[in-house]
Design a protein around this motif. Structure first.
Motif, PDB file in Angstrom:
ATOM      1  N   THR A   1       8.350 -27.835   2.314  1.00 27.55           N
ATOM      2  CA  THR A   1       8.316 -29.048   1.504  1.00 27.55           C
ATOM      3  C   THR A   1       8.018 -30.278   2.358  1.00 27.55           C
ATOM      4  O   THR A   1       7.171 -31.097   1.998  1.00 27.55           O
ATOM      5  CB  THR A   1       9.660 -29.251   0.767  1.00 27.55           C
ATOM      6  OG1 THR A   1       9.948 -28.061   0.024  1.00 27.55           O
ATOM      7  CG2 THR A   1       9.600 -30.419  -0.194  1.00 27.55           C
TER       8      THR A   1
ATOM      9  N   LEU B   1       6.853 -26.299  -4.992  1.00 31.07           N
ATOM     10  CA  LEU B   1       7.369 -27.353  -4.116  1.00 31.07           C
ATOM     11  C   LEU B   1       6.547 -28.626  -4.289  1.00 31.07           C
ATOM     12  O   LEU B   1       7.085 -29.736  -4.328  1.00 31.07           O
ATOM     13  CB  LEU B   1       7.317 -26.899  -2.653  1.00 31.07           C
ATOM     14  CG  LEU B   1       7.962 -25.552  -2.322  1.00 31.07           C
ATOM     15  CD1 LEU B   1       7.780 -25.206  -0.848  1.00 31.07           C
ATOM     16  CD2 LEU B   1       9.448 -25.571  -2.676  1.00 31.07           C
TER      17      LEU B   1
ATOM     18  N   THR C   1       7.880 -32.367  -5.562  1.00 26.88           N
ATOM     19  CA  THR C   1       7.799 -33.587  -4.765  1.00 26.88           C
ATOM     20  C   THR C   1       6.748 -34.564  -5.268  1.00 26.88           C
ATOM     21  O   THR C   1       6.646 -35.676  -4.768  1.00 26.88           O
ATOM     22  CB  THR C   1       7.451 -33.261  -3.295  1.00 26.88           C
ATOM     23  OG1 THR C   1       6.201 -32.558  -3.284  1.00 26.88           O
ATOM     24  CG2 THR C   1       8.508 -32.380  -2.658  1.00 26.88           C
TER      25      THR C   1
ATOM     26  N   ARG D   1      11.749 -23.023   2.765  1.00 25.93           N
ATOM     27  CA  ARG D   1      11.381 -23.855   1.625  1.00 25.93           C
ATOM     28  C   ARG D   1      11.477 -25.329   2.003  1.00 25.93           C
ATOM     29  O   ARG D   1      10.587 -26.117   1.712  1.00 25.93           O
ATOM     30  CB  ARG D   1      12.321 -23.539   0.450  1.00 25.93           C
ATOM     31  CG  ARG D   1      11.770 -23.966  -0.880  1.00 25.93           C
ATOM     32  CD  ARG D   1      12.375 -23.144  -2.003  1.00 25.93           C
ATOM     33  NE  ARG D   1      13.816 -23.091  -1.953  1.00 25.93           N
ATOM     34  CZ  ARG D   1      14.537 -21.977  -2.039  1.00 25.93           C
ATOM     35  NH1 ARG D   1      13.938 -20.815  -2.175  1.00 25.93           N
ATOM     36  NH2 ARG D   1      15.838 -22.020  -1.999  1.00 25.93           N
TER      37      ARG D   1
END
Ligand code: C2E
Ligand code: CA
Ligand code: CA
Ligand code: CA
Length: 287
Positions: free
Chosen positions: A27, A79, A83, A23
């Protein structure tokens, strides 16, 4: 048994670690992936239940990761939302899909009867609150030369629950321009049915969980009643009903009899490359 349990626990733990590392890795790799054009879009046909013709498609994004292969949106959309990359990524998906729809329409110019092919694009809640949404959409449609009514933006029910007027305003403006707004995954949230009147939506997308209840023929009578009720409410509010996750002919037939308008699912076609949509639409037009 005890030690096996212990091993399983350690294994699960290791797996969780691996997932967390992945993950994190995914990301950090996201922004470069957009620059390197590692994303691509598959299109899944939307079929008119009354006559079986393909009327358009939903755009579904994928990531061709250099190490992990093709990743589905459930792996990276959360994700990207976290972000903020979802804004440029979502804009990219919209632009590609709108251009694609224009290209389908060009290739189907001579097709008669069912109207120009349309495209559905998913919007994440972060895009809804981003100030550029309306202008970006207008610019993208203009650049591609696509009529606003050939575009449908899908927003999940949960994103609109409790949405205040500030959030609804851009959707209203898009709807006034002629863009369809679909309430995606309908039935999974807890929205008040009467609340629908407040929302600028013109399409209800019934969640797959309803379609699953139609797998047997005849379907569970309670399931039938629920879907029947939703369809009649939706039609009473001038909404079109699309059903997702149609995997069998029995489901398609029962949903058609219940008055659902449009269907999407593996029974018709899995998501695929844009040219396949073109072929499927062509077959229906001539055959
Ligand atoms: P969704 O909008 O509910 O899309 C439908 C999902 O159901 C897709 O999964 C599709 O491949 C899958 N599906 C279609 N027909 C069937 C069927 O007959 N049976 C079953 N079991 N599944 C079927 P996918 O492509 O993995 O997408 C998952 C979710 O990711 C989408 O759910 C949507 O919420 C999100 N997503 C996809 N593309 C985008 C995007 O460009 N932007 C945003 N924000 N979200 C996206
Ligand atoms: Ca959707
Ligand atoms: Ca959905
Ligand atoms: Ca979903």
């Amino acid at each position: 048994a005890k030690s096996a349990g212990g091993n399983r626990y350690e294994m699960a733990d290791a797996e969780a670690d691996a997932r967390a590392i992945t993950r994190h890795g995914l990301t950090t790799a996201l922004p470069a992936a957009l620059d390197r054009s590692e994303f691509f879009i598959e299109y899944q046909p939307l079929v008119h239940l009354g006559d079986g013709t393909v009327r358009g498609a939903e755009a579904l994004v994928r990531w061709l990761h250099p190490q992990h292969g093709v990743l589905g949106p459930d792996r990276f959309i959360p994700l990207a939302e976290h972000t903020g990359l979802i804004v440029p990524l979502g804009r990219w998906v919209l632009e590609q899909s709108v251009r694609q729809a224009r290209e389908w329409q060009e290739r189907h110019k001579d097709k008669v009867g069912t109207g120009p092919l349309r495209v559905n694009v998913n919007l994440s809640p972060c895009q809804l609150t981003h100030p550029g949404l309306v202008q970006d959409t207008v610019d993208i449609l203009e650049r591609a030369g696509l009529e606003p009514d050939a575009l449908c933006l899908e927003v999940t029910e949960s994103a609109l629950i409790g949405a205040d007027d500030e959030v609804l305003k851009p959707l209203r403006r898009l709807a006034e321009m002629g863009v369809d707004i679909a309430l995606d995954d309908f039935g999974t949230g807890y929205s008040n049915l009467a609340n629908l009147r407040r929302l600028p939506v013109s399409v209800l997308k019934l969640d797959r969980s309803f379609t699953q209840g139609m797998q047997q023929f005849p379907a569970d009578p309670v399931d039938l009643k629920i879907v029947e009720g939703i369809v009649s409410l939706a039609h009473g509010l001038d909404l079109t009903v699309t059903v997702e996750g149609v995997e069998t002919g029995a489901q398609a037939e029962q949903l058609r009899l219940l008055g659902c308008d449009t269907a999407q699912g593996w029974y018709y076609a899995r998501p695929g490359p844009p040219d396949r949509l073109h072929e499927l639409a062509l077959v229906d037009a001539t055959g």
